[in-house]
Design a protein around this motif. Structure first.
Motif, short mmCIF file in Angstrom:
data_model
loop_
_atom_site.label_atom_id
_atom_site.label_comp_id
_atom_site.label_asym_id
_atom_site.label_seq_id
_atom_site.Cartn_x
_atom_site.Cartn_y
_atom_site.Cartn_z
N GLU A 1 0.82 -1.21 0.00
CA GLU A 1 0.00 0.00 0.00
C GLU A 1 0.86 1.26 0.00
N ALA A 2 1.99 1.22 0.68
CA ALA A 2 2.88 2.39 0.73
C ALA A 2 3.60 2.58 -0.60
N GLN A 3 3.90 1.49 -1.30
CA GLN A 3 4.59 1.61 -2.59
C GLN A 3 3.73 2.31 -3.62
N ALA A 4 2.42 2.20 -3.47
CA ALA A 4 1.52 2.84 -4.43
C ALA A 4 1.52 4.36 -4.27
N ARG A 5 1.96 4.83 -3.12
CA ARG A 5 2.01 6.26 -2.85
C ARG A 5 3.17 6.87 -3.63
N SER A 6 2.90 7.94 -4.34
CA SER A 6 3.98 8.58 -5.10
C SER A 6 4.75 9.53 -4.20
N LEU A 7 6.04 9.55 -4.39
CA LEU A 7 6.91 10.41 -3.61
C LEU A 7 7.40 11.56 -4.49
N ASP A 8 7.49 12.73 -3.93
CA ASP A 8 7.97 13.91 -4.63
C ASP A 8 9.48 13.78 -4.86
N ARG A 9 9.88 13.62 -6.11
CA ARG A 9 11.30 13.39 -6.43
C ARG A 9 12.19 14.55 -6.02
N ASP A 10 11.70 15.78 -6.23
CA ASP A 10 12.50 16.94 -5.82
C ASP A 10 12.67 16.96 -4.31
N GLY A 11 11.62 16.62 -3.59
CA GLY A 11 11.69 16.56 -2.13
C GLY A 11 12.66 15.50 -1.65
N ILE A 12 12.68 14.35 -2.34
CA ILE A 12 13.60 13.27 -1.98
C ILE A 12 15.04 13.71 -2.23
N ARG A 13 15.29 14.41 -3.34
CA ARG A 13 16.64 14.90 -3.62
C ARG A 13 17.09 15.90 -2.55
N GLU A 14 16.18 16.77 -2.13
CA GLU A 14 16.52 17.74 -1.07
C GLU A 14 16.81 17.02 0.24
N LEU A 15 16.01 16.02 0.55
CA LEU A 15 16.23 15.25 1.77
C LEU A 15 17.57 14.51 1.71
N ALA A 16 17.88 13.92 0.57
CA ALA A 16 19.16 13.23 0.40
C ALA A 16 20.33 14.19 0.60
N LYS A 17 20.20 15.39 0.05
CA LYS A 17 21.25 16.40 0.22
C LYS A 17 21.42 16.76 1.70
N SER A 18 20.31 16.90 2.39
CA SER A 18 20.34 17.21 3.83
C SER A 18 20.99 16.07 4.62
N ILE A 19 20.63 14.83 4.30
CA ILE A 19 21.22 13.68 4.99
C ILE A 19 22.71 13.63 4.74
N LYS A 20 23.12 13.88 3.52
CA LYS A 20 24.55 13.85 3.18
C LYS A 20 25.32 14.93 3.94
N ASN A 21 24.74 16.13 4.05
CA ASN A 21 25.44 17.25 4.68
C ASN A 21 25.33 17.26 6.20
N GLU A 22 24.18 16.86 6.72
CA GLU A 22 23.94 17.02 8.15
C GLU A 22 23.72 15.71 8.90
N GLY A 23 23.54 14.62 8.18
CA GLY A 23 23.25 13.35 8.81
C GLY A 23 21.75 13.16 8.98
N LEU A 24 21.37 12.00 9.42
CA LEU A 24 19.96 11.66 9.62
C LEU A 24 19.68 11.64 11.11
N GLN A 25 18.85 12.54 11.58
CA GLN A 25 18.57 12.68 13.01
C GLN A 25 17.58 11.64 13.53
N ASN A 26 16.66 11.22 12.68
CA ASN A 26 15.61 10.29 13.10
C ASN A 26 15.57 9.11 12.13
N PRO A 27 16.21 7.98 12.48
CA PRO A 27 16.25 6.84 11.56
C PRO A 27 14.85 6.29 11.29
N PRO A 28 14.65 5.69 10.10
CA PRO A 28 13.38 5.03 9.81
C PRO A 28 13.15 3.88 10.80
N MET A 29 11.90 3.46 10.94
CA MET A 29 11.55 2.37 11.85
C MET A 29 11.14 1.14 11.04
N VAL A 30 11.66 -0.01 11.43
CA VAL A 30 11.33 -1.27 10.75
C VAL A 30 10.88 -2.31 11.76
#
Length: 87
Positions: A26-55
């Motif tokens: 059900e989550a895979q069907a949700r479309s993700l904003d590609r520009d937003g993902i690129r911005e988030l990736a840039k932030s993770i690369k520069n500042e790190g990830l403060q809140n890891p995903p949960m599995v």
């Protein structure tokens, strides 16, 4: 005197190979904003990830993503092989 119910939930941060993370259908069907993902990736690369995903572990040796679909997509964009996840 009644005893209060206290649920004991224990999460820990664990390094897990990204290829073992499964996003539920059900989550895979949700479309993700590609520009937003690129911005988030840039932030993770520069500042790190403060809140890891949960599995959560499934019965097939994989981990089911419970929260953090955008963060997982950004980690894949960064070509991360392993990362820390709340487990």
């Amino acid at each position: 005197m009644s005893q209060r119910y206290r649920q004991k939930i224990h999460y820990r941060v664990k390094v897990i190979p990204i290829k073992r993370i499964h996003v539920w259908d059900e989550a895979q069907a949700r479309s993700l904003d590609r520009d937003g993902i690129r911005e988030l990736a840039k932030s993770i690369k520069n500042e790190g990830l403060q809140n890891p995903p949960m599995v959560q572990k499934d019965g097939r040796g994989r981990f089911l993503l419970m929260s953090g679909q955008r963060r997982l997509a950004a980690l894949k964009l960064l070509r991360a092989k392993k990362f820390r996840f709340w487990y």
